[in-house]
Design a protein around this motif. Structure first.
Motif, PDB file in Angstrom:
ATOM      1  N   GLU A 133      11.330 -29.391  21.540  1.00 22.22           N
ATOM      2  CA  GLU A 133      11.517 -28.851  22.890  1.00 22.22           C
ATOM      3  C   GLU A 133      12.985 -28.895  23.296  1.00 22.22           C
ATOM      4  OE1 GLU A 133       9.959 -29.660  27.474  1.00 22.22           O
ATOM      5  OE2 GLU A 133       9.060 -30.726  25.779  1.00 22.22           O
ATOM      6  N   GLU A 134      13.643 -30.030  23.057  1.00 18.74           N
ATOM      7  CA  GLU A 134      15.058 -30.147  23.398  1.00 18.74           C
ATOM      8  C   GLU A 134      15.890 -29.136  22.610  1.00 18.74           C
ATOM      9  OE1 GLU A 134      16.601 -32.105  25.657  1.00 18.74           O
ATOM     10  OE2 GLU A 134      14.630 -32.780  26.363  1.00 18.74           O
ATOM     11  N   MET A 135      15.581 -28.961  21.332  1.00 10.73           N
ATOM     12  CA  MET A 135      16.346 -28.066  20.468  1.00 10.73           C
ATOM     13  C   MET A 135      16.162 -26.601  20.860  1.00 10.73           C
ATOM     14  SD  MET A 135      16.127 -27.609  16.309  1.00 10.73           S
ATOM     15  CE  MET A 135      14.426 -27.019  16.313  1.00 10.73           C
ATOM     16  N   LEU A 136      14.947 -26.204  21.169  1.00 12.93           N
ATOM     17  CA  LEU A 136      14.662 -24.794  21.407  1.00 12.93           C
ATOM     18  C   LEU A 136      14.857 -24.383  22.867  1.00 12.93           C
ATOM     19  CD1 LEU A 136      11.491 -24.461  19.171  1.00 12.93           C
ATOM     20  CD2 LEU A 136      13.754 -23.513  18.701  1.00 12.93           C
ATOM     21  N   GLN A 137      14.505 -25.247  23.797  1.00  7.80           N
ATOM     22  CA  GLN A 137      14.576 -24.860  25.208  1.00  7.80           C
ATOM     23  C   GLN A 137      15.910 -25.202  25.853  1.00  7.80           C
ATOM     24  OE1 GLN A 137      11.091 -26.235  27.307  1.00  7.80           O
ATOM     25  NE2 GLN A 137       9.724 -24.965  26.080  1.00  7.80           N
ATOM     26  N   LEU A 274       7.225 -23.074  22.798  1.00  5.61           N
ATOM     27  CA  LEU A 274       8.513 -23.768  22.881  1.00  5.61           C
ATOM     28  C   LEU A 274       9.676 -22.781  22.896  1.00  5.61           C
ATOM     29  CD1 LEU A 274       7.908 -26.772  20.454  1.00  5.61           C
ATOM     30  CD2 LEU A 274       8.077 -26.848  22.948  1.00  5.61           C
ATOM     31  N   MET A 275       9.451 -21.576  22.370  1.00  9.83           N
ATOM     32  CA  MET A 275      10.475 -20.542  22.401  1.00  9.83           C
ATOM     33  C   MET A 275      10.467 -19.768  23.726  1.00  9.83           C
ATOM     34  SD  MET A 275      10.182 -19.155  18.453  1.00  9.83           S
ATOM     35  CE  MET A 275      11.349 -17.794  18.645  1.00  9.83           C
ATOM     36  N   GLY A 276       9.851 -20.366  24.733  1.00  5.82           N
ATOM     37  CA  GLY A 276       9.943 -19.815  26.084  1.00  5.82           C
ATOM     38  C   GLY A 276       9.058 -18.624  26.360  1.00  5.82           C
ATOM     39  N   LEU A 277       7.897 -18.568  25.703  1.00  7.46           N
ATOM     40  CA  LEU A 277       7.025 -17.400  25.871  1.00  7.46           C
ATOM     41  C   LEU A 277       6.649 -17.168  27.327  1.00  7.46           C
ATOM     42  CD1 LEU A 277       5.387 -15.121  24.619  1.00  7.46           C
ATOM     43  CD2 LEU A 277       3.548 -16.755  24.175  1.00  7.46           C
ATOM     44  N   ASP A 278       6.414 -18.228  28.074  1.00  8.25           N
ATOM     45  CA  ASP A 278       5.963 -18.090  29.460  1.00  8.25           C
ATOM     46  C   ASP A 278       7.092 -18.305  30.467  1.00  8.25           C
ATOM     47  OD1 ASP A 278       3.302 -17.602  28.686  1.00  8.25           O
ATOM     48  OD2 ASP A 278       2.958 -19.756  28.421  1.00  8.25           O
ATOM     49  N   GLU A 279       8.333 -18.199  29.990  1.00  8.92           N
ATOM     50  CA  GLU A 279       9.474 -18.398  30.874  1.00  8.92           C
ATOM     51  C   GLU A 279      10.321 -17.122  30.934  1.00  8.92           C
ATOM     52  OE1 GLU A 279      11.645 -21.808  29.606  1.00  8.92           O
ATOM     53  OE2 GLU A 279       9.869 -23.094  29.507  1.00  8.92           O
TER      54      GLU A 279
END
Length: 351
Positions: A133-137, A274-279
């Motif tokens: 999460e820290e690495m991807l987001q 984690l790649m922000g699909l819902d963001e």
């Protein structure tokens, strides 16, 4: 009898010929109309904006494929963190590591960049999911190096070549090694810089001030450096194709991810989330695509380099893979170019 034997003997040849004809027919099948339409728009965008633009797009619904300078190598910057995540989750799928496996932060993991883990105390523990999460987001480079150091550079690259892309990727290194290799283009002793040295150097502004700071840290005269500016060092470093890939290869990796060929269903869904699909961050491609378009993505940023990679609507029946990079432009201009590209993709493929 002889005629029958000849016919039997000829069957494999006939089968090969039929297969060849089918393959030729498939290859010669016309591309979906959107490919030519979007290709022209992208060419005009590239011609009117600073720097060079590379784009690879594949529509997994109709197999339409667009290639604009996608066969050459592009520096990935933090976009390397997606194959790192895939390699990590493959180890989880194999039962080697549980997702709640905890790793202790070491001083040798720390590196400058986004995120806050570099400022935490050595010995602080984080589970794999938190590090992902820290690495991807938050694009935390220390989190990335904790995972890369756990996997091992050679094992990471073996996995990329064996499962993600059989060709088209340069050697992927730790983020710390990125700094070492860059500064080595200025002076060979930079290979011995400590993690603390690297982090302190990052506080000096890019350009001549960073070069002077490096000379002071190495205790050498400016005249001993191989270049008098950082741009030359970056150009030499980029030319080595470390942490680089063709956009076609990177897009192929994303296609395998979207099709469920790299990870279990559960870990595929986890990675996409984690790649922000819902963001939605209204940045680069995402700003052009619009806030209502599901987009699992990762950006990458380095000196005169900017990338944005992702999968549009990855959980649908017709996801779209896109990998795009800009080089030789300032960050604001590159972001605008990628936003415009996102708008072109949206207008041509999504409406």
């Amino acid at each position: 009898m002889r005629t029958r034997s000849l016919l039997i003997a000829a069957l494999p040849v006939v089968a090969l010929l039929c297969g060849a004809l089918v393959w030729a027919a498939l290859r010669s099948a016309p591309e979906p109309p959107w490919v030519e339409q979007l290709q022209g728009k992208i060419l005009r965008l590239d011609q009117r904006t600073p720097g060079d633009l590379g784009v690879y797009i594949k529509h997994l619904g109709d197999d339409g494929e667009l290639d604009h300078q996608a066969g050459r190598y592009w520096y990935l910057a933090s976009a390397v963190k997606v194959p790192v995540a895939i390699a990590t989750l493959q180890r989880v799928d194999e039962g080697v590591w549980p997702l709640n496996q905890r790793l202790a932060l070491r001083n040798e993991d720390k590196v400058d960049g986004s995120g806050g883990l570099a400022w935490q105390d050595p010995g602080s523990e984080y589970d794999l999911k938190t590090l992902l999460e820290e690495m991807l987001q938050r694009s935390d480079s220390t989190a990335a190096d904790m995972l890369i150091n756990r996997i091992g550079e050679d094992e990471l690259n073996r996995r990329i070549a064996s499962s993600m892309a059989d060709q088209g990727f340069g050697y992927i290194t730790s983020l710390l090694r990125v700094r070492h290799e860059l500064y080595r283009e200025l002076h060979p002793d930079a290979a011995n810089l400590s993690n603390r040295d690297i982090i302190q150097l990052a506080s000096a502004p890019l350009g001549r001030e960073r070069v002077r700071a490096l000379a002071r840290t190495l205790d050498v005269d400016l005249s001993e450096l191989r270049a008098d500016n950082l741009k030359q060092a970056y150009q030499r470093y980029y030319a080595r194709r470390l942490n680089a890939a063709t956009l076609r290869a990177y897009g192929g990796m994303l296609e395998k991810l979207a099709r469920g060929h790299l990870l279990s269903r559960a870990n595929t869904d986890l990675l996409l989330d984690l790649m922000g699909l819902d963001e939605y961050h209204a940045y680069r491609l995402e700003a052009g695509l619009g806030k209502d378009v599901p987009f699992a993505q990762k950006t990458g940023t380095q000196f005169e380099r900017a990338c944005h990679m992702g999968i549009i609507d990855p959980k649908s029946e017709q996801p779209i893979v896109i990998a795009a990079c800009v080089e030789g432009a300032g960050q604001e201009q590159a972001a605008q170019t990628l936003e415009t590209l996102g708008s072109l993709v949206s207008d041509t493929l999504l409406h």
